[in-house]
Every structure is written in structure tokens, then in C-alpha cells.
Scaffold this motif. Structure first.
Motif, PDB file in Angstrom:
ATOM      1  N   GLY A  17       0.829  -1.203   0.000  1.00  0.00           N
ATOM      2  CA  GLY A  17       0.000   0.000   0.000  1.00  0.00           C
ATOM      3  C   GLY A  17       0.859   1.246   0.000  1.00  0.00           C
ATOM      4  N   THR A  18       0.381   2.288   0.653  1.00  0.00           N
ATOM      5  CA  THR A  18       1.117   3.552   0.687  1.00  0.00           C
ATOM      6  C   THR A  18       1.730   3.776   2.069  1.00  0.00           C
ATOM      7  OG1 THR A  18      -0.839   4.802   1.347  1.00  0.00           O
ATOM      8  CG2 THR A  18      -0.404   4.619  -1.031  1.00  0.00           C
ATOM      9  N   ALA A  19       2.821   4.549   2.078  1.00  0.00           N
ATOM     10  CA  ALA A  19       3.499   4.906   3.322  1.00  0.00           C
ATOM     11  C   ALA A  19       4.288   6.184   3.091  1.00  0.00           C
ATOM     12  CB  ALA A  19       4.428   3.777   3.769  1.00  0.00           C
ATOM     13  N   THR A  20       4.557   6.921   4.150  1.00  0.00           N
ATOM     14  CA  THR A  20       5.363   8.134   4.098  1.00  0.00           C
ATOM     15  C   THR A  20       6.662   7.873   4.847  1.00  0.00           C
ATOM     16  OG1 THR A  20       3.380   9.503   4.053  1.00  0.00           O
ATOM     17  CG2 THR A  20       5.432  10.594   4.665  1.00  0.00           C
ATOM     18  N   PHE A  21       7.788   8.242   4.228  1.00  0.00           N
ATOM     19  CA  PHE A  21       9.113   7.976   4.782  1.00  0.00           C
ATOM     20  C   PHE A  21       9.834   9.282   5.068  1.00  0.00           C
ATOM     21  CE2 PHE A  21       7.839   4.646   1.883  1.00  0.00           C
ATOM     22  CZ  PHE A  21       8.094   3.489   2.595  1.00  0.00           C
ATOM     23  N   PHE A  43      10.662  11.914   1.868  1.00  0.00           N
ATOM     24  CA  PHE A  43      10.772  11.346   0.525  1.00  0.00           C
ATOM     25  C   PHE A  43       9.439  11.481  -0.194  1.00  0.00           C
ATOM     26  CE2 PHE A  43      14.179   9.427   2.919  1.00  0.00           C
ATOM     27  CZ  PHE A  43      15.241   9.501   2.025  1.00  0.00           C
ATOM     28  N   ALA A  44       9.499  11.708  -1.509  1.00  0.00           N
ATOM     29  CA  ALA A  44       8.294  11.938  -2.302  1.00  0.00           C
ATOM     30  C   ALA A  44       7.536  10.648  -2.570  1.00  0.00           C
ATOM     31  CB  ALA A  44       8.663  12.611  -3.631  1.00  0.00           C
ATOM     32  N   GLY A  45       8.247   9.534  -2.707  1.00  0.00           N
ATOM     33  CA  GLY A  45       7.603   8.267  -3.022  1.00  0.00           C
ATOM     34  C   GLY A  45       6.759   7.758  -1.874  1.00  0.00           C
ATOM     35  N   ARG A  69      17.141   9.793  13.092  1.00  0.00           N
ATOM     36  CA  ARG A  69      16.294   8.599  13.106  1.00  0.00           C
ATOM     37  C   ARG A  69      15.424   8.619  11.863  1.00  0.00           C
ATOM     38  NH1 ARG A  69      11.443   9.392  17.621  1.00  0.00           N
ATOM     39  NH2 ARG A  69      10.247  10.943  16.456  1.00  0.00           N
ATOM     40  N   TRP A  70      14.971   7.453  11.441  1.00  0.00           N
ATOM     41  CA  TRP A  70      14.035   7.359  10.341  1.00  0.00           C
ATOM     42  C   TRP A  70      12.646   7.115  10.909  1.00  0.00           C
ATOM     43  CZ3 TRP A  70      11.330   2.894  10.399  1.00  0.00           C
ATOM     44  CH2 TRP A  70      11.932   1.774  10.977  1.00  0.00           C
ATOM     45  N   GLN A  71      11.656   7.480  10.141  1.00  0.00           N
ATOM     46  CA  GLN A  71      10.266   7.240  10.518  1.00  0.00           C
ATOM     47  C   GLN A  71       9.516   6.759   9.279  1.00  0.00           C
ATOM     48  OE1 GLN A  71      10.444   7.292  13.950  1.00  0.00           O
ATOM     49  NE2 GLN A  71       8.468   8.266  13.982  1.00  0.00           N
ATOM     50  N   VAL A  72       8.641   5.811   9.463  1.00  0.00           N
ATOM     51  CA  VAL A  72       7.716   5.412   8.409  1.00  0.00           C
ATOM     52  C   VAL A  72       6.312   5.504   8.992  1.00  0.00           C
ATOM     53  CG1 VAL A  72       7.930   2.936   8.906  1.00  0.00           C
ATOM     54  CG2 VAL A  72       7.100   3.679   6.676  1.00  0.00           C
ATOM     55  N   THR A  73       5.435   6.175   8.269  1.00  0.00           N
ATOM     56  CA  THR A  73       4.036   6.291   8.660  1.00  0.00           C
ATOM     57  C   THR A  73       3.224   5.522   7.635  1.00  0.00           C
ATOM     58  OG1 THR A  73       4.448   8.487   9.578  1.00  0.00           O
ATOM     59  CG2 THR A  73       2.154   7.890   9.148  1.00  0.00           C
ATOM     60  N   LEU A  74       2.602   4.450   8.082  1.00  0.00           N
ATOM     61  CA  LEU A  74       1.821   3.633   7.157  1.00  0.00           C
ATOM     62  C   LEU A  74       0.531   4.349   6.781  1.00  0.00           C
ATOM     63  CD1 LEU A  74       2.265   0.136   8.830  1.00  0.00           C
ATOM     64  CD2 LEU A  74       3.578   1.131   6.939  1.00  0.00           C
ATOM     65  N   GLY A  75       0.272   4.396   5.479  1.00  0.00           N
ATOM     66  CA  GLY A  75      -0.992   4.921   4.979  1.00  0.00           C
ATOM     67  C   GLY A  75      -1.951   3.748   4.835  1.00  0.00           C
ATOM     68  N   THR A  78       0.013  -2.227   5.264  1.00  0.00           N
ATOM     69  CA  THR A  78       0.116  -2.920   6.551  1.00  0.00           C
ATOM     70  C   THR A  78       1.501  -3.504   6.724  1.00  0.00           C
ATOM     71  OG1 THR A  78      -0.729  -4.979   5.615  1.00  0.00           O
ATOM     72  CG2 THR A  78      -2.344  -3.483   6.626  1.00  0.00           C
ATOM     73  N   THR A  79       2.277  -3.531   5.633  1.00  0.00           N
ATOM     74  CA  THR A  79       3.657  -4.002   5.680  1.00  0.00           C
ATOM     75  C   THR A  79       4.468  -3.291   4.606  1.00  0.00           C
ATOM     76  OG1 THR A  79       5.093  -5.952   5.602  1.00  0.00           O
ATOM     77  CG2 THR A  79       3.206  -5.952   4.128  1.00  0.00           C
ATOM     78  N   VAL A  80       5.733  -3.018   4.911  1.00  0.00           N
ATOM     79  CA  VAL A  80       6.651  -2.441   3.928  1.00  0.00           C
ATOM     80  C   VAL A  80       8.077  -2.851   4.324  1.00  0.00           C
ATOM     81  CG1 VAL A  80       6.798  -0.204   5.119  1.00  0.00           C
ATOM     82  CG2 VAL A  80       7.345  -0.343   2.700  1.00  0.00           C
ATOM     83  N   THR A  81       8.839  -3.257   3.332  1.00  0.00           N
ATOM     84  CA  THR A  81      10.246  -3.618   3.541  1.00  0.00           C
ATOM     85  C   THR A  81      11.078  -2.572   2.825  1.00  0.00           C
ATOM     86  OG1 THR A  81       9.649  -5.960   3.565  1.00  0.00           O
ATOM     87  CG2 THR A  81      11.972  -5.425   3.227  1.00  0.00           C
ATOM     88  N   PHE A  82      11.993  -1.930   3.548  1.00  0.00           N
ATOM     89  CA  PHE A  82      12.768  -0.846   2.948  1.00  0.00           C
ATOM     90  C   PHE A  82      14.145  -0.757   3.585  1.00  0.00           C
ATOM     91  CE2 PHE A  82      10.681   0.951   6.587  1.00  0.00           C
ATOM     92  CZ  PHE A  82      11.570   1.868   7.112  1.00  0.00           C
TER      93      PHE A  82
END
Length: 92
Positions: A17-21, A43-45, A69-75, A78-82
Motif C-alpha cells: 500500500g502507501t506509506a510516508t518515509f 521522501f516523495a515516493g 532517526r528514520w520514521q515510516v508512517t503507514l498509509g 500494513t507491511t513495507v520492507t525498505f
């Protein structure tokens, strides 16, 4: 801390799905300080269901606080590998 900018690299390998990094920087290593400082780079993606890579640069005189630190906000994801990294700039 440094005052020579830098760049962030993001590689999204898989997701559903979508996420903000973002990458955040703070002078103090605690959650409240990072939250107050906000994002150093966003990041734009966001389409994490499709693999992609992105490089985002700061200005060459941008200040970068000591702690990162990095942050990922899930849109909708439910899962993302990066993989994410940041390289501080350096005076030539």
C-alpha cells in the motif's frame, strides 16, 4: 552536528500500500525532541506496493543535528520492507 548538508537514500523493496518515509534530526536523543524538530527530509515516493528508490539532498550549508532517526508512517500499507540511509555532507 554538522552544517554541510547531506543526502538521504530510500529503497522500498516490497509493500502492500502507501506509506510516508522521513528522516528526522535532533540535538537531544529523545522522542519529544525529534517530534518537536520535525522532518529533516521527506521522501516523495509513497507507493510502497511497487519497488522504488529515491535520493533526496539537503542544501550544502544545511544544518544537521547530532542525532538522526528514520520514521515510516503507514498509509494504506500494513507491511513495507525498505532500506534507508543518510550521509552527512563534508567540507571539501
Amino acid at each position: 552536528s554538522s552544517a554541510f548538508g547531506g543526502f538521504g537514500v530510500l529503497h522500498v523493496l516490497a509493500g502492500d500500500g502507501t506509506a510516508t518515509f522521513t528522516i528526522e534530526a535532533s540535538a537531544v536523543n529523545d522522542d519529544a525532541s525529534f517530534d518537536a524538530a520535525g522532518a529533516l527530509l521527506t521522501f516523495a515516493g509513497t507507493a510502497a506496493a511497487t519497488p522504488f528508490a529515491e535520493i533526496k539532498a539537503l542544501g550544502k550549508t544545511a544544518a544537521v543535528a547530532r542525532y538522526l532517526r528514520w520514521q515510516v508512517t503507514l498509509g494504506t500499507a500494513t507491511t513495507v520492507t525498505f532500506v534507508m540511509g543518510f550521509v552527512r555532507g563534508k567540507l571539501a
